[in-house]
Design a protein around this motif. Structure first.
Motif, PDB file in Angstrom:
ATOM      1  N   UNK A  98       0.842  -1.201   0.000  1.00  0.00           N
ATOM      2  CA  UNK A  98       0.000   0.000   0.000  1.00  0.00           C
ATOM      3  C   UNK A  98       0.872   1.244   0.000  1.00  0.00           C
ATOM      4  N   UNK A  99       0.535   2.161  -0.884  1.00  0.00           N
ATOM      5  CA  UNK A  99       1.158   3.483  -0.896  1.00  0.00           C
ATOM      6  C   UNK A  99       0.162   4.467  -0.297  1.00  0.00           C
ATOM      7  N   UNK A 100       0.624   5.306   0.603  1.00  0.00           N
ATOM      8  CA  UNK A 100      -0.227   6.302   1.228  1.00  0.00           C
ATOM      9  C   UNK A 100       0.062   7.651   0.599  1.00  0.00           C
ATOM     10  N   UNK A 101      -0.986   8.285   0.111  1.00  0.00           N
ATOM     11  CA  UNK A 101      -0.867   9.636  -0.429  1.00  0.00           C
ATOM     12  C   UNK A 101      -1.500  10.545   0.613  1.00  0.00           C
ATOM     13  N   UNK A 102      -0.662  11.377   1.199  1.00  0.00           N
ATOM     14  CA  UNK A 102      -1.086  12.230   2.300  1.00  0.00           C
ATOM     15  C   UNK A 102      -1.185  13.670   1.827  1.00  0.00           C
ATOM     16  N   UNK A 103      -2.387  14.215   1.945  1.00  0.00           N
ATOM     17  CA  UNK A 103      -2.640  15.608   1.595  1.00  0.00           C
ATOM     18  C   UNK A 103      -2.728  16.428   2.872  1.00  0.00           C
ATOM     19  N   UNK A 104      -2.163  17.608   2.831  1.00  0.00           N
ATOM     20  CA  UNK A 104      -2.326  18.567   3.918  1.00  0.00           C
ATOM     21  C   UNK A 104      -2.470  19.945   3.282  1.00  0.00           C
ATOM     22  N   UNK A 105      -2.585  20.952   4.097  1.00  0.00           N
ATOM     23  CA  UNK A 105      -2.734  22.302   3.565  1.00  0.00           C
ATOM     24  C   UNK A 105      -1.482  22.761   2.837  1.00  0.00           C
ATOM     25  N   UNK A 106      -0.324  22.208   3.193  1.00  0.00           N
ATOM     26  CA  UNK A 106       0.942  22.690   2.658  1.00  0.00           C
ATOM     27  C   UNK A 106       1.608  21.791   1.625  1.00  0.00           C
ATOM     28  N   UNK A 107       1.220  20.517   1.559  1.00  0.00           N
ATOM     29  CA  UNK A 107       1.952  19.601   0.678  1.00  0.00           C
ATOM     30  C   UNK A 107       1.168  18.344   0.357  1.00  0.00           C
ATOM     31  N   UNK A 108       1.701  17.620  -0.615  1.00  0.00           N
ATOM     32  CA  UNK A 108       1.225  16.283  -0.952  1.00  0.00           C
ATOM     33  C   UNK A 108       2.434  15.367  -0.815  1.00  0.00           C
ATOM     34  N   UNK A 109       2.262  14.271  -0.073  1.00  0.00           N
ATOM     35  CA  UNK A 109       3.358  13.336   0.149  1.00  0.00           C
ATOM     36  C   UNK A 109       2.904  11.926  -0.207  1.00  0.00           C
ATOM     37  N   UNK A 110       3.851  11.088  -0.595  1.00  0.00           N
ATOM     38  CA  UNK A 110       3.553   9.682  -0.849  1.00  0.00           C
ATOM     39  C   UNK A 110       4.598   8.849  -0.117  1.00  0.00           C
ATOM     40  N   UNK A 111       4.130   7.853   0.639  1.00  0.00           N
ATOM     41  CA  UNK A 111       5.028   6.999   1.399  1.00  0.00           C
ATOM     42  C   UNK A 111       4.440   5.591   1.438  1.00  0.00           C
ATOM     43  N   UNK A 112       5.290   4.589   1.419  1.00  0.00           N
ATOM     44  CA  UNK A 112       4.815   3.205   1.422  1.00  0.00           C
ATOM     45  C   UNK A 112       4.489   2.753   2.843  1.00  0.00           C
ATOM     46  N   UNK A 113       3.717   1.696   2.921  1.00  0.00           N
ATOM     47  CA  UNK A 113       3.358   1.120   4.214  1.00  0.00           C
ATOM     48  C   UNK A 113       4.623   0.625   4.910  1.00  0.00           C
ATOM     49  N   UNK A 114       5.534   0.005   4.164  1.00  0.00           N
ATOM     50  CA  UNK A 114       6.775  -0.492   4.756  1.00  0.00           C
ATOM     51  C   UNK A 114       7.615   0.651   5.334  1.00  0.00           C
ATOM     52  N   UNK A 115       7.691   1.771   4.633  1.00  0.00           N
ATOM     53  CA  UNK A 115       8.454   2.920   5.139  1.00  0.00           C
ATOM     54  C   UNK A 115       7.828   3.456   6.426  1.00  0.00           C
ATOM     55  N   UNK A 116       6.506   3.521   6.454  1.00  0.00           N
ATOM     56  CA  UNK A 116       5.835   4.031   7.648  1.00  0.00           C
ATOM     57  C   UNK A 116       6.007   3.101   8.848  1.00  0.00           C
ATOM     58  N   UNK A 117       5.866   1.795   8.624  1.00  0.00           N
ATOM     59  CA  UNK A 117       5.971   0.869   9.745  1.00  0.00           C
ATOM     60  C   UNK A 117       7.408   0.713  10.221  1.00  0.00           C
ATOM     61  N   UNK A 118       8.387   1.101   9.390  1.00  0.00           N
ATOM     62  CA  UNK A 118       9.791   1.029   9.817  1.00  0.00           C
ATOM     63  C   UNK A 118      10.247   2.336  10.459  1.00  0.00           C
ATOM     64  N   UNK A 119       9.343   3.287  10.625  1.00  0.00           N
ATOM     65  CA  UNK A 119       9.681   4.489  11.357  1.00  0.00           C
ATOM     66  C   UNK A 119       9.806   5.761  10.541  1.00  0.00           C
ATOM     67  N   UNK A 120       9.664   5.692   9.230  1.00  0.00           N
ATOM     68  CA  UNK A 120       9.743   6.898   8.405  1.00  0.00           C
ATOM     69  C   UNK A 120       8.528   7.771   8.687  1.00  0.00           C
ATOM     70  N   UNK A 121       8.632   9.036   8.340  1.00  0.00           N
ATOM     71  CA  UNK A 121       7.479   9.949   8.448  1.00  0.00           C
ATOM     72  C   UNK A 121       7.209  10.581   7.111  1.00  0.00           C
TER      73      UNK A 121
END
Length: 121
Positions: A98-121
């Protein structure tokens, strides 16, 4: 968390933008999320904060499946967060592809589930 029409609208806009971004990258995009496949459960599961078993599985269905002939097939989960934050517990029940596409007021980010569960932000 109670249903918030403004937040829901931001989420739908984020999903639409994500769909178009992946199409522009020559991916085939297929709607997949539980809001689309079992819309009758949206309000029921939305009210139930103590989800178990099948309810957890349904609620963690990603928003899209995308496929690219060379890059492969992935699940896409779109999140809107005003604070630009996504926690490990938010992604724990998702498939490793799973790839997570995160929207906020300031940016759009994409991060994988593996990156998130290994401690990335």
């Amino acid at each position: 968390m109670a249903w918030n029409p403004k937040r829901a609208a931001k989420g739908r806009i984020a999903e639409n933008l994500t769909e178009e971004l992946f199409r522009e990258l020559d991916f085939h995009v297929y709607p997949y999320g539980w809001e689309k496949t079992v819309p009758g459960l949206v309000k029921i599961l939305g009210r139930n904060k103590k989800r178990i078993g099948v309810q957890k599985l349904i609620a963690s269905s990603p928003d899209f499946v995308v496929h690219h002939e060379e890059k492969g097939t992935f699940f896409i989960e779109v999140k809107y967060r005003s604070n630009s934050s996504l926690k490990r517990k938010d992604v724990a029940n998702y498939h490793e592809d799973t790839l997570f596409v995160l929207f906020s007021q300031n940016m759009i980010q994409c991060i994988s589930q593996n990156e998130l569960t290994s401690g990335e932000e």
